[in-house]
Scaffold this motif. Structure first.
Motif, mmCIF file in Angstrom:
data_model
loop_
_atom_site.group_PDB
_atom_site.id
_atom_site.type_symbol
_atom_site.label_atom_id
_atom_site.label_comp_id
_atom_site.label_asym_id
_atom_site.label_seq_id
_atom_site.Cartn_x
_atom_site.Cartn_y
_atom_site.Cartn_z
ATOM 1 N N UNK A 1 33.023 -4.935 -22.577
ATOM 2 C CA UNK A 1 34.370 -4.415 -22.829
ATOM 3 C C UNK A 1 34.832 -4.692 -24.258
ATOM 4 N N UNK A 2 34.575 -5.895 -24.768
ATOM 5 C CA UNK A 2 35.105 -6.266 -26.089
ATOM 6 C C UNK A 2 34.319 -5.625 -27.235
ATOM 7 N N UNK A 3 33.009 -5.439 -27.056
ATOM 8 C CA UNK A 3 32.211 -4.825 -28.113
ATOM 9 C C UNK A 3 31.964 -3.347 -27.866
ATOM 10 N N UNK A 4 32.280 -2.869 -26.664
ATOM 11 C CA UNK A 4 32.103 -1.463 -26.306
ATOM 12 C C UNK A 4 30.660 -1.014 -26.547
ATOM 13 N N UNK A 5 29.723 -1.833 -26.109
ATOM 14 C CA UNK A 5 28.307 -1.537 -26.252
ATOM 15 C C UNK A 5 27.588 -1.879 -24.940
ATOM 16 N N UNK A 6 26.473 -1.201 -24.614
ATOM 17 C CA UNK A 6 25.715 -1.552 -23.412
ATOM 18 C C UNK A 6 25.326 -3.031 -23.440
ATOM 19 N N UNK A 7 25.452 -3.701 -22.300
ATOM 20 C CA UNK A 7 25.182 -5.138 -22.229
ATOM 21 C C UNK A 7 24.424 -5.449 -20.951
ATOM 22 N N UNK A 8 23.435 -6.328 -21.054
ATOM 23 C CA UNK A 8 22.658 -6.767 -19.893
ATOM 24 C C UNK A 8 22.608 -8.285 -19.867
ATOM 25 N N UNK A 9 22.505 -8.847 -18.665
ATOM 26 C CA UNK A 9 22.394 -10.301 -18.508
ATOM 27 C C UNK A 9 21.322 -10.597 -17.479
ATOM 28 N N UNK A 10 20.557 -11.663 -17.705
ATOM 29 C CA UNK A 10 19.487 -12.054 -16.793
ATOM 30 C C UNK A 10 19.338 -13.562 -16.809
ATOM 31 N N UNK A 11 18.757 -14.087 -15.727
ATOM 32 C CA UNK A 11 18.316 -15.474 -15.704
ATOM 33 C C UNK A 11 17.357 -15.701 -16.871
ATOM 34 N N UNK A 12 17.414 -16.885 -17.488
ATOM 35 C CA UNK A 12 16.635 -17.105 -18.714
ATOM 36 C C UNK A 12 15.126 -17.065 -18.493
ATOM 37 N N UNK A 13 14.643 -17.502 -17.323
ATOM 38 C CA UNK A 13 13.205 -17.386 -17.064
ATOM 39 C C UNK A 13 12.790 -15.924 -16.995
ATOM 40 N N UNK A 14 13.623 -15.088 -16.377
ATOM 41 C CA UNK A 14 13.331 -13.661 -16.326
ATOM 42 C C UNK A 14 13.350 -13.047 -17.725
ATOM 43 N N UNK A 15 14.310 -13.484 -18.552
ATOM 44 C CA UNK A 15 14.387 -12.975 -19.919
ATOM 45 C C UNK A 15 13.147 -13.372 -20.718
ATOM 46 N N UNK A 16 12.736 -14.633 -20.577
ATOM 47 C CA UNK A 16 11.525 -15.076 -21.268
ATOM 48 C C UNK A 16 10.304 -14.297 -20.825
ATOM 49 N N UNK A 17 10.246 -13.988 -19.532
ATOM 50 C CA UNK A 17 9.127 -13.210 -19.004
ATOM 51 C C UNK A 17 9.114 -11.801 -19.575
ATOM 52 N N UNK A 18 10.288 -11.208 -19.723
ATOM 53 C CA UNK A 18 10.371 -9.870 -20.320
ATOM 54 C C UNK A 18 9.933 -9.895 -21.779
ATOM 55 N N UNK A 19 10.200 -11.000 -22.471
ATOM 56 C CA UNK A 19 9.723 -11.133 -23.849
ATOM 57 C C UNK A 19 8.198 -11.121 -23.875
ATOM 58 N N UNK A 20 7.564 -11.851 -22.952
ATOM 59 C CA UNK A 20 6.100 -11.842 -22.868
ATOM 60 C C UNK A 20 5.586 -10.434 -22.587
ATOM 61 N N UNK A 21 6.216 -9.768 -21.625
ATOM 62 C CA UNK A 21 5.785 -8.427 -21.248
ATOM 63 C C UNK A 21 5.920 -7.452 -22.414
ATOM 64 N N UNK A 22 6.964 -7.607 -23.235
ATOM 65 C CA UNK A 22 7.179 -6.665 -24.339
ATOM 66 C C UNK A 22 6.033 -6.701 -25.340
ATOM 67 N N UNK A 23 5.298 -7.820 -25.378
ATOM 68 C CA UNK A 23 4.148 -7.944 -26.274
ATOM 69 C C UNK A 23 2.853 -7.580 -25.552
ATOM 70 N N UNK A 24 2.648 -8.148 -24.357
ATOM 71 C CA UNK A 24 1.377 -7.974 -23.660
ATOM 72 C C UNK A 24 1.269 -6.650 -22.913
ATOM 73 N N UNK A 25 2.418 -6.126 -22.445
ATOM 74 C CA UNK A 25 2.458 -4.824 -21.757
ATOM 75 C C UNK A 25 1.540 -4.782 -20.532
ATOM 76 N N UNK A 26 1.498 -5.897 -19.787
ATOM 77 C CA UNK A 26 0.712 -5.953 -18.557
ATOM 78 C C UNK A 26 1.541 -6.640 -17.477
ATOM 79 N N UNK A 27 1.157 -6.486 -16.217
ATOM 80 C CA UNK A 27 1.768 -7.260 -15.147
ATOM 81 C C UNK A 27 1.454 -8.732 -15.385
ATOM 82 N N UNK A 28 2.432 -9.591 -15.176
ATOM 83 C CA UNK A 28 2.209 -11.008 -15.458
ATOM 84 C C UNK A 28 3.143 -11.900 -14.651
#
Length: 371
Positions: free
Chosen positions: A104-131
């Protein structure tokens, strides 16, 4: 020019990390909103954090309108609407929605996740495999990411019942380690499981001797498979033998009671082939292998592919060279083809949670986080 993403990593320790990314790979600026500035309630925290971010943008010749999207990584469990349901050490945040505030304050799309899930998505963004992605710290958290980058079985709208936690996302809390199995494993390294139980009860109280779902015959996996857990193992293995102190200086010896520091000293002892430390890490690896088999049985029944890589994050994961070999040997005996590997994000010297927040921002914006 690549889009500008705002990445936030909400912590209850030192503060909230703030990063400005060009795409998901180029960190342009980073700062920390200190926990001393959080204030007494959610309103003071959120307004203070926003002001901190706006000043960071201004310092770099940017404004809020330059942000394409925001991603937030946070400890704890969320509702499916993104509100805090259970966040340890910041329980006055429960029921509040940081995602909605920034959207609402920045008027931009925003997402939130548990930090372990976020870290896992960071790994996936590089490896591009199921993990699978595991973080060892004060506990043992994790995530299962599909080949196309979805968090499988996220812990949202938790009922409070252990049986409603999927092993892949809350492994340390949800996986039961049977005490009979532990007794056998301790015996293999000439150590005493009852001694470990006494240490555990001293550290956390008698309630720590009860496993998931109130099981009296099991422990929660994170009582062992975590930073504090590895230190407890060492104390149980070494008992009253102070021979190991000959290999540490006086300051290191004094730090052996602090799990946040002692882990690297145990690794030092293992690298010097000190028997107590070697046995600690052999035992840690064996117990990790048994817990992994339990996790994989459930996840494979739910569709996890055979042999997916397991990426490790968190400070205790730096001890992988010491506990990894015994875990991998047992994997082979169990017929598991998975391999343990260090976090690719850690190897690049980046913060996995912060990179994961940038990935969340890219996904919220409908853009490819691998670019």
């Amino acid at each position: 020019m690549k889009p500008l993403y705002l990445a936030l990593d909400l912590g209850a320790g030192q503060g909230t990390k703030v990063g400005l990314f060009r795409g998901t790979k180029e960190l342009q600026a980073e700062t920390v909103f200190p926990i001393e500035s959080y204030g007494p309630d959610f309103a003071s925290y959120s307004e203070g954090l926003l002001g901190w971010i706006l000043r960071l943008l201004e310092d770099h010749g940017l404004s809020a309108t330059d942000i394409r999207a925001t991603g937030i990584a946070t400890a704890g469990i969320l509702t499916d609407e993104g509100a805090f349901q259970l966040i340890h050490n910041l329980d006055h945040f429960n029921g509040h929605n940081l995602r909605s505030f920034f959207q609402e304050r920045l008027d931009r799309p925003t997402a939130i996740e548990n930090d372990a899930n976020a870290g896992a998505l960071a790994e996936w963004s590089v490896l591009q495999v199921e993990l699978l992605y595991w973080v060892f710290g004060g506990g043992w958290g994790g995530a299962w990411i599909s080949r196309d980058g979805r968090v499988m079985y996220p812990s949202v709208n938790w009922s409070g019942k252990d049986e409603d936690l999927h092993f892949s996302n809350e492994p340390g809390y949800a996986i039961p380690l049977e005490k009979l199995t532990l007794e056998s494993l301790f015996t293999e390294v000439q150590s005493s499981y009852p001694r470990f139980e006494r240490i555990l009860a001293e550290d956390l109280g008698e309630g720590a001797l009860v496993g998931p779902g109130g099981r009296q015959d099991a422990l929660r996996a994170e009582t062992i498979l975590s930073g504090p857990g590895r230190c407890r193992l060492f104390r149980a293995v070494v008992a009253d033998d102070d021979f190991y102190e000959r290999f540490l200086d006086i300051h290191e010896t004094r730090q052996m009671s602090d799990p946040s520091i002692a882990g690297r000293h145990i690794s030092k002892l293992s690298s010097m082939r000190v028997e107590a430390a070697l046995n600690t890490d052999r035992l840690y690896g064996k117990i990790l292998a048994h817990a992994t088999r339990i996790l994989l049985r459930q996840a494979q029944a739910d569709g996890l592919a055979d042999g997916v890589p397991i990426c490790l994050g968190g400070k205790p994961s730096y001890a992988l060279p010491y506990f990894g070999p015994s875990a991998q040997r047992l994997f082979g005996r169990f017929g598991l083809m998975n391999y343990l590997r260090p976090s690719v994000i850690d190897e690049r010297g980046l913060n996995a949670n912060l990179v994961g927040s940038a990935v969340l921002a890219a996904l919220a914006a409908g853009e490819n986080p691998a670019v």
